[in-house]
Write a protein that holds these residues in place. Structure first.
Motif, mmCIF file in Angstrom:
data_model
loop_
_atom_site.group_PDB
_atom_site.id
_atom_site.type_symbol
_atom_site.label_atom_id
_atom_site.label_comp_id
_atom_site.label_asym_id
_atom_site.label_seq_id
_atom_site.Cartn_x
_atom_site.Cartn_y
_atom_site.Cartn_z
ATOM 1 N N VAL A 188 0.837 -1.209 0.000
ATOM 2 C CA VAL A 188 0.000 0.000 0.000
ATOM 3 C C VAL A 188 0.867 1.252 0.000
ATOM 4 N N GLN A 189 1.905 1.251 0.813
ATOM 5 C CA GLN A 189 2.794 2.411 0.899
ATOM 6 C C GLN A 189 3.440 2.721 -0.446
ATOM 7 N N ASP A 190 3.946 1.686 -1.127
ATOM 8 C CA ASP A 190 4.604 1.902 -2.421
ATOM 9 C C ASP A 190 3.613 2.351 -3.491
ATOM 10 N N LEU A 191 2.447 1.718 -3.533
ATOM 11 C CA LEU A 191 1.468 2.059 -4.566
ATOM 12 C C LEU A 191 0.919 3.472 -4.374
ATOM 13 N N ILE A 192 0.725 3.875 -3.136
ATOM 14 C CA ILE A 192 0.262 5.246 -2.887
ATOM 15 C C ILE A 192 1.343 6.247 -3.292
ATOM 16 N N SER A 193 2.595 5.943 -2.977
ATOM 17 C CA SER A 193 3.702 6.825 -3.391
ATOM 18 C C SER A 193 3.753 6.955 -4.903
ATOM 19 N N ALA A 194 3.542 5.841 -5.610
ATOM 20 C CA ALA A 194 3.553 5.871 -7.072
ATOM 21 C C ALA A 194 2.370 6.667 -7.610
ATOM 22 N N LEU A 195 1.188 6.487 -7.021
ATOM 23 C CA LEU A 195 0.001 7.236 -7.451
ATOM 24 C C LEU A 195 0.186 8.732 -7.256
ATOM 25 N N LYS A 196 0.845 9.109 -6.186
ATOM 26 C CA LYS A 196 1.091 10.536 -5.929
ATOM 27 C C LYS A 196 1.988 11.157 -6.993
ATOM 28 N N VAL A 197 2.937 10.363 -7.497
ATOM 29 C CA VAL A 197 3.865 10.891 -8.505
ATOM 30 C C VAL A 197 3.195 10.944 -9.876
ATOM 31 N N GLU A 198 2.597 9.848 -10.302
ATOM 32 C CA GLU A 198 1.985 9.801 -11.631
ATOM 33 C C GLU A 198 0.906 8.710 -11.662
ATOM 34 N N ALA A 199 -0.303 9.093 -11.296
ATOM 35 C CA ALA A 199 -1.399 8.127 -11.254
ATOM 36 C C ALA A 199 -1.702 7.566 -12.639
ATOM 37 N N GLY A 200 -1.517 8.394 -13.678
ATOM 38 C CA GLY A 200 -1.810 7.958 -15.041
ATOM 39 C C GLY A 200 -0.973 6.785 -15.497
ATOM 40 N N ALA A 201 0.193 6.583 -14.881
ATOM 41 C CA ALA A 201 1.047 5.448 -15.238
ATOM 42 C C ALA A 201 0.764 4.233 -14.353
ATOM 43 N N VAL A 202 0.291 4.470 -13.145
ATOM 44 C CA VAL A 202 0.081 3.371 -12.194
ATOM 45 C C VAL A 202 -1.253 2.668 -12.443
ATOM 46 N N ILE A 203 -2.283 3.430 -12.775
ATOM 47 C CA ILE A 203 -3.618 2.834 -12.963
ATOM 48 C C ILE A 203 -3.616 1.773 -14.060
ATOM 49 N N PRO A 204 -3.037 2.044 -15.258
ATOM 50 C CA PRO A 204 -2.979 0.977 -16.278
ATOM 51 C C PRO A 204 -2.196 -0.244 -15.810
ATOM 52 N N ALA A 205 -1.151 -0.020 -15.012
ATOM 53 C CA ALA A 205 -0.369 -1.152 -14.493
ATOM 54 C C ALA A 205 -1.223 -2.022 -13.571
ATOM 55 N N ILE A 206 -2.051 -1.396 -12.738
ATOM 56 C CA ILE A 206 -2.933 -2.159 -11.850
ATOM 57 C C ILE A 206 -3.996 -2.898 -12.666
ATOM 58 N N LEU A 207 -4.514 -2.224 -13.702
ATOM 59 C CA LEU A 207 -5.534 -2.848 -14.546
ATOM 60 C C LEU A 207 -4.989 -4.030 -15.340
ATOM 61 N N SER A 208 -3.658 -4.063 -15.524
ATOM 62 C CA SER A 208 -3.052 -5.173 -16.267
ATOM 63 C C SER A 208 -2.905 -6.432 -15.415
ATOM 64 N N LEU A 209 -3.132 -6.309 -14.103
ATOM 65 C CA LEU A 209 -3.025 -7.466 -13.218
ATOM 66 C C LEU A 209 -4.216 -8.401 -13.416
ATOM 67 N N LYS A 210 -4.078 -9.611 -12.916
ATOM 68 C CA LYS A 210 -5.190 -10.565 -12.946
ATOM 69 C C LYS A 210 -6.308 -10.065 -12.026
ATOM 70 N N PRO A 211 -7.559 -10.451 -12.307
ATOM 71 C CA PRO A 211 -8.688 -9.959 -11.498
ATOM 72 C C PRO A 211 -8.506 -10.163 -9.991
ATOM 73 N N GLU A 212 -7.969 -11.313 -9.612
ATOM 74 C CA GLU A 212 -7.761 -11.577 -8.183
ATOM 75 C C GLU A 212 -6.787 -10.576 -7.567
ATOM 76 N N ALA A 213 -5.689 -10.312 -8.294
ATOM 77 C CA ALA A 213 -4.687 -9.356 -7.794
ATOM 78 C C ALA A 213 -5.256 -7.943 -7.783
ATOM 79 N N GLN A 214 -6.027 -7.597 -8.810
ATOM 80 C CA GLN A 214 -6.664 -6.275 -8.844
ATOM 81 C C GLN A 214 -7.563 -6.087 -7.626
ATOM 82 N N GLY A 215 -8.350 -7.112 -7.335
ATOM 83 C CA GLY A 215 -9.244 -7.030 -6.188
ATOM 84 C C GLY A 215 -8.492 -6.846 -4.881
ATOM 85 N N LEU A 216 -7.353 -7.517 -4.775
ATOM 86 C CA LEU A 216 -6.537 -7.394 -3.571
ATOM 87 C C LEU A 216 -5.969 -5.981 -3.444
ATOM 88 N N VAL A 217 -5.487 -5.435 -4.562
ATOM 89 C CA VAL A 217 -4.911 -4.082 -4.551
ATOM 90 C C VAL A 217 -5.963 -3.055 -4.158
#
Length: 673
Positions: free
Chosen positions: A343-372
């Motif tokens: 959570v700490q790393d993903l929030i830090s990444a979202l703060k810097v550039e959410a536009g790059a992190v959101i597609p990366a999360i969407l590329s995960l498998k549904p189970e992993a997306q749900g966990l994130v």
């Protein structure tokens, strides 16, 4: 003695030769000071004799080894080789004992390698040359610090031991730095023919082949290096290679790794790609962002998560705001089920550039997306709830971070809970109109979802009737009291008071109509809006009793009784009777009896009237008898007597009267009154 007699003679013939010979004699007898004086006199002579100087340089070099000046030893032998290589070889074989020759060769190899790697900086080491910069000393200072000097030294080492591979490699390295790549190539090919699996030789040949444009041969040689498993052999070589050749190796290895990864995704192919990426990183001096990122992902595919984190850390050490490294490390923590770190790393990444992190999360498998999304929502909700509950006015930065997370969640997954959270953060920031607009866009102007309806009621509380707002809030109270308590933080104290009154009134009406389930929501709203008012707690407890939810009712009455302070005895007696009734329903008879006794002590007429209505005098008397009998059997006579007396106040039960008589007989020897 012979040397001293000849030196004492009037003729100065062979003076330098005799000094050199005497120096070696002193050296072999461990008289280093005298030996060094003789060698210095030969070297510093205005008209030095070459052969004598070579002997003196070789002798002084040996003395310097024992003094720990290995670099100066190498300089002496380089100078000797540049004067006359054959004579230097002869001197070593003739004057240096066997038991010292091995150490000498090893020292010269190591110092020669360090000179080529530019790890020796002679400026601070040539103290002995500052006394006299003439003749041979000037020649030594100017000529022995470059690749040709090391080449001469390496040639000497090869002549002394032709089977030594390290000396041949040193010779090839010197030739390379002198721009004589073809000769270096031939020398390395010869060395490889003797030992085909020697990684340092293979690595040097690979670079030379790439430099010559033979890409296929270079690839094959790099594969052989990989198979040896000794990638560390590149470290000393890269210090010798020129910048342009290191860049050539870096770009080639990176290209090769990417080509491998575009093809097969099997474990062996990924490992080969990792090896090429490691070569590229080494060639770049230990840091190449794109190669480290790719290698970290490869380690992740192989399940080597901790190694992947190591590469991501290397990037973040240089660039703490690197989005790809932050999100990549977050995904590794996700795979390891390390929630806090992910959570700490993903929030830090979202703060810097959410536009790059959101597609990366969407590329995960549904189970992993749900966990994130679940972890992000859980963290955000907990943080916001804590801030609102403690009335701590959060800084713009904290709320800004939560807003970034909430906005990203609505883009990753359009779940109702994500829109609710985004609305809550906007409300916390005081952007009520924006929150209202988003809520209506997500759920419509008349939401069917209880959580959304409750928020709409809070946002519209200023412009609508309090009783109307109470309905959706009471519905939320039936589903999630914690969420309602959180929402009430956005309602001012005066409005909360009005809400509590309106909800309590509506709950009273519903109870009269026997709509207990619906009434419970209104009573819960009244309790929360009034901050646990005893009056509203009693009403909710009564409602819960009708619904046979005795444990929840008991908790409410415990809060009421804990708050007894300036209440009248009549009120307190009624509360204890209610508590006793609940405890009876839960089969906690001893505790129930204690509360009824407390009520009788506070206001006996009221208590007896309440008992008559529920649970009935006869029924309660039986309970008193049972509890008193139990105390009697355990020989707790005083407690049994007390319970019996209070029980007889409720009803003159025959069983209780008999028990009192028995108590009198059993305790006749002591007073229990």
């Amino acid at each position: 003695d012979i040397c001293e007699q000849l030196l004492a003679a009037e003729q100065n013939t062979y003076h330098n030769t005799l000094l050199a010979l005497r120096g070696f004699c002193s050296l072999h007898t461990q008289h280093h000071h005298g030996a060094l004086q003789d060698f210095q006199r030969v070297i510093e002579h205005d008209s030095p004799h070459p052969n004598s100087c070579i002997k003196a340089l070789c002798g002084r070099g040996l003395i310097r080894i024992s003094g720990g000046s290995s670099y100066l030893t190498a300089l002496d032998y380089i100078t000797a080789c540049q004067l006359k290589l054959e004579e230097t070889i002869f001197t070593i074989k003739s004057y240096v004992p066997w038991n010292q020759r091995g150490l000498l060769l090893k020292v010269l190899q190591e110092e020669g390698q360090m000179m080529l790697q530019k790890k020796r900086y002679p400026g601070g080491s040539s103290v002995s040359f500052q006394k006299k910069q003439t003749g041979l000393c000037t020649f030594l200072t100017l000529k022995s610090r470059d690749a040709p000097g090391v080449f001469q030294l390496a040639s000497l080492l090869v002549e002394l031991d032709s089977s030594d591979e390290a000396s041949r490699i040193l010779c090839a390295d010197a030739l390379y730095q002198m721009g004589r790549g073809e000769e270096a190539h031939r020398l390395l090919v010869l060395a490889l023919s003797r030992n085909p699996q020697r990684a340092p030789v293979l690595a040097r040949l690979a670079l030379l082949q790439l430099k010559r444009g033979f890409v296929y041969d270079g690839n094959q040689l790099l594969k052989r290096v990989i198979r040896t498993g000794d990638s560390s052999c590149l470290l000393p070589i890269l210090d010798i290679f020129q910048d342009e050749d290191r860049k050539l190796l870096q770009s080639h290895c990176r290209w090769r790794a990417l080509a491998i990864l575009k093809g097969k995704q099997e474990g062996a192919a990924i490992k080969e790609a990792i090896a090429h990426l490691s070569f590229a990183i080494l060639a770049a001096g230990g840091y190449a962002e794109d190669c480290l990122l790719t290698r970290a992902r490869c380690y992740g595919r192989l399940g080597q998560m901790k190694t992947a984190i190591f590469d991501f850390n290397a990037i973040l050490k240089e660039d703490p705001r690197n989005v790809q490294a932050l999100s990549g490390r977050g995904f590794v923590h996700l795979a390891l089920r390390q929630q806090k770190e992910a959570v700490q790393d993903l929030i830090s990444a979202l703060k810097v550039e959410a536009g790059a992190v959101i597609p990366a999360i969407l590329s995960l498998k549904p189970e992993a997306q749900g966990l994130v999304t679940g972890w992000l929502l859980q963290h955000g909700r907990a943080t916001l709830t804590e801030l609102m509950a403690t009335k701590d006015l959060p800084g713009e930065e904290t709320l800004g971070d939560l807003l970034t997370v909430a906005k990203a969640l609505t883009k990753i997954c359009k779940a109702a809970q994500h829109h609710i959270f985004y609305t809550d953060v906007l409300m916390a920031k005081g952007r009520h109109q924006e929150a209202l607009k988003h809520l209506q866009e997500a759920f419509g102007h008349c939401p069917a979802e209880d959580f959304a309806r409750a928020r709409l009621a809070v946002l519209q509380l200023q412009s609508r009737n309090v009783a109307e707002a109470a309905a959706p809030l009471s519905a939320l109270a039936r589903r999630d009291e914690k969420d309602l308590a959180f929402l009430l933080n956005f309602v001012d104290t005066k409005q909360q008071q009005h809400l509590a009154q309106a909800a309590a009134q509506e709950g009273k009406v519903l109870m009269k109509g026997h709509h207990y389930e619906k009434a419970l929501g209104y009573h819960s709203l009244a309790v929360l809006a009034s901050r646990d008012s005893p009056r509203y707690l009693r009403r909710r407890a009564a409602c819960l009793m009708h619904l046979k939810k005795y444990e929840r009712a008991l908790k409410d009455m415990e809060k009421v009784i804990q708050g007894h302070g300036c209440n009248s005895p009549k009120t307190r007696a009624g509360d204890h009777c209610c508590q006793g009734s609940l405890l009876l329903a839960l089969a906690q008879e001893e505790a129930a009896v204690q509360h009824y006794m407390e009520a009788l002590q506070l206001d006996e007429p009221l208590a007896l009237g309440t008992i008559t209505n529920c649970p009935g005098r006869e029924t309660l008397t039986k309970t008193f008898h049972k509890v008193a009998q139990n105390n009697f059997e355990k020989q707790r006579y005083e407690e049994a007597w007390k319970i019996t007396e209070y029980g007889l106040k409720i009803d003159k039960s025959t069983e209780l009267q008999r028990l009192r008589a028995r108590l009198k007989r059993e305790a006749s020897s002591c007073s229990i009154h």
